[in-house]
Scaffold this active site. Structure first.
Site, mmCIF file in Angstrom:
data_model
loop_
_atom_site.group_PDB
_atom_site.id
_atom_site.type_symbol
_atom_site.label_atom_id
_atom_site.label_comp_id
_atom_site.label_asym_id
_atom_site.label_seq_id
_atom_site.Cartn_x
_atom_site.Cartn_y
_atom_site.Cartn_z
ATOM 1 N N LYS A 1 -29.021 0.529 25.146
ATOM 2 C CA LYS A 1 -28.376 -0.513 24.302
ATOM 3 C C LYS A 1 -28.634 -0.243 22.852
ATOM 4 O O LYS A 1 -29.913 0.169 22.420
ATOM 5 C CB LYS A 1 -28.775 -1.686 24.706
ATOM 6 C CG LYS A 1 -28.052 -3.062 24.109
ATOM 7 C CD LYS A 1 -28.456 -4.278 24.857
ATOM 8 C CE LYS A 1 -27.951 -5.570 24.022
ATOM 9 N NZ LYS A 1 -28.294 -6.720 24.592
ATOM 10 N N SER B 1 -24.631 -9.880 25.269
ATOM 11 C CA SER B 1 -24.700 -8.702 24.228
ATOM 12 C C SER B 1 -24.638 -7.402 24.805
ATOM 13 O O SER B 1 -24.443 -6.460 23.944
ATOM 14 C CB SER B 1 -25.702 -9.005 23.173
ATOM 15 O OG SER B 1 -26.833 -8.968 23.718
ATOM 16 N N SER C 1 -28.260 -12.231 27.764
ATOM 17 C CA SER C 1 -27.383 -10.954 27.497
ATOM 18 C C SER C 1 -27.344 -9.822 28.664
ATOM 19 O O SER C 1 -26.605 -8.895 28.575
ATOM 20 C CB SER C 1 -27.783 -10.621 26.124
ATOM 21 O OG SER C 1 -27.282 -11.289 25.045
#
Length: 500
Positions: A75, A151, A175
């Site tokens: 990520k 996210s 997230s």
């Protein structure tokens, strides 16, 4: 290997083939790169590629690691790889490169996973959707018109589409679980302090945010947590110790009669979509048929106070992120350095007092104590993961009138006035109404997982969330393994992009 189909294997399955020398790591990496190049132009999940480094690593893989030779994406926030960009979904960080590996990366490296690239995130990982202005929106493999959530939306889309079996993710308000639910994946948010946060910080989002992965299989998640769980001396929080193996316990531990509390009521008192309710009702019926005790009970917390205390931290963290940006830029940050919404959130954060922050943290601790007592009676608290199925791309963009108001407020630095009027807080709470169930576990520090147990009539995944007492990831994994074998489990492999 004759008949090898890369997408048909989870991470541990690929690692076994590589360790047994039925396949070479480089062959597997080649298939991963082919799949990324095939799907990424449509999904926009991967924004930075490490192909050359990955190929060098694949040629010299240490076969002792749990995920030796397995392609993995990271990520684009917090998971820093020395020498590589880490842009946090922001144009302001386009030229920033990590000085050293983060502690999370150091632990994951030991597994032998091969890092292939980085995945798309909303700016500073602030949203439950992944639509940063600098990279554009990531799309959901189940339906390209819909968001994969956020996210960790880029990671979720990549795993669900078959680009990689596992991808890095983190969770400060949902997230991991929100994109897991939207993309039909398994997602575990570990107990606060279970996974590493250093070396830059001793806590992320005041302890609300923790790092782990998203995966298609439960066992990949358990195996990775076995490898990355650490006692980190410099960390502000330490999870209750767990000396065993989540993977092994999940395989051999029978799930005895469990006590499950569930609720389909939004903690904000707002609407919950019927499909999200139905997912929980179906799961409740399944658990009862398995011999468990299930009853409808709300968590013993004030949902509105929880939301308010979460937003207080959230606004403050945005202000701190912009202040940190000034160190990188070597000058004072201005409104055009970041997205308009980010700037406004930062202004409200600057106008938030130390008193408000202290009171909000006290609310977290009060909720944590209440939930510990709650879990003396109930093993699990089950809710919808989200209050609605995935939104359409662009659906949650601020309205034109809101954008105009934010533009004026931003130019005039009217953070205090906006805060007093409650306008930004109301807009933020309206967005939370789509995902009101996930923040509680972040604030209390509890482990929580999303499991894919439902599809809407339109073919969109809906997740069911389970929370357990702090330190009880083992209970969650044991239950997840049984649910994975049930008729309710919706395999991510059913989505249209995976089947291409």
């Amino acid at each position: 290997m004759e008949g090898f189909i890369y997408k048909n294997y989870d991470g541990l399955g690929l690692a076994k083939l590589i360790k047994n020398k039925e396949l070479q790591s480089k062959e597997v990496l080649t298939e991963a790169i082919k799949t990324i190049e095939k799907h990424n132009p449509t999904l926009n999940a991967v924004i930075n590629k490490f192909y050359e480094k990955a190929e060098r690593h694949a040629e010299n893989v240490d076969l002792t690691g749990t995920f030796a030779g397995v392609p993995m994406l990271l990520k684009d926030i917090a998971q820093e790889v020395a020498g590589e960009k880490i842009t946090q979904g922001s144009k302001a960080f386009q030229n920033y490169r990590a000085q050293a590996d983060s502690e999370y990366i150091k632990q994951v490296r030991k597994t032998g996973a091969v890092f292939v690239g980085q995945t798309n995130v909303p700016e500073f990982a602030l949203m439950g959707i992944t639509e940063p202005q600098v990279y554009g929106p990531t799309r959901n493999p189940w339906n390209l018109d819909h968001t994969p959530g956020g996210s960790s939306g880029g990671s979720a889309a990549a795993v669900a589409s078959g680009m990689v079996p596992i991808a890095g993710a983190n969770d400060g308000g949902g997230s991991i679980r929100i994109p897991g639910a939207y993309c039909g994946l398994f997602g575990m948010k570990p107990t606060r302090g279970r996974t590493p946060v250093g070396p830059k910080y001793g806590r992320n989002w005041q302890g609300a945010s923790v790092d782990h992965i998203l995966s298609r299989s439960v066992r990949d998640s358990a195996a990775m947590l076995d490898e990355i769980k650490v006692f980190e001396k410099a960390a502000a929080f330490h999870a209750p110790p767990f000396e065993g193996s989540y993977l092994q316990m999940m395989k051999v531990t029978p799930v005895s009669k469990l006590r499950v509390a569930f609720s389909v009521r939004s903690p904000l008192g707002s609407e919950v979509h019927q499909d999200c309710k139905e997912a929980v009702y179906n799961a409740a019926r399944l658990l009862e048929s398995m011999g468990h005790h299930v009853e409808e009970v709300d968590a013993p917390v004030d949902g509105r106070k929880i939301a308010k205390s979460y937003l207080t931290m959230y606004f403050g963290e945005v202000a701190a992120a912009i202040a940190s940006l000034e160190e990188i830029l070597g000058r004072k940050a201005v409104m055009t350095d970041v997205e308009q919404t980010t700037w406004i959130l930062g202004l409200v954060g600057k106008a938030t007092s130390a008193e408000e922050v202290v009171l909000s943290i006290r609310e977290w601790d009060h909720a944590a104590y209440s939930m510990e007592i709650f879990h003396e009676t109930y093993d699990f608290y089950m809710t919808p993961t989200t209050a609605f199925p995935p939104a359409n791309i662009g659906e949650l963009e601020p309205k034109k009138s809101e954008k105009l108001a934010m533009q004026v407020a931003g130019k005039l630095s009217m953070g205090g006035i906006l805060k007093k009027a409650g306008i930004v807080e109301q807009v933020a709470e309206n967005n939370l109404m789509r995902t009101p169930f996930t923040q509680l576990a972040n604030l209390t520090g509890q482990p929580a997982m999303t499991v894919p147990l439902h599809l809407t009539a339109d073919g969109l995944p809906v997740g069911v969330q389970f929370m357990a007492a702090r330190g009880r990831e083992d209970l969650l994994y044991s239950l997840a393994e049984k649910l994975e074998q049930s008729e309710l489990w919706v395999p991510a492999e059913k989505n249209p992009m995976f089947l291409l």
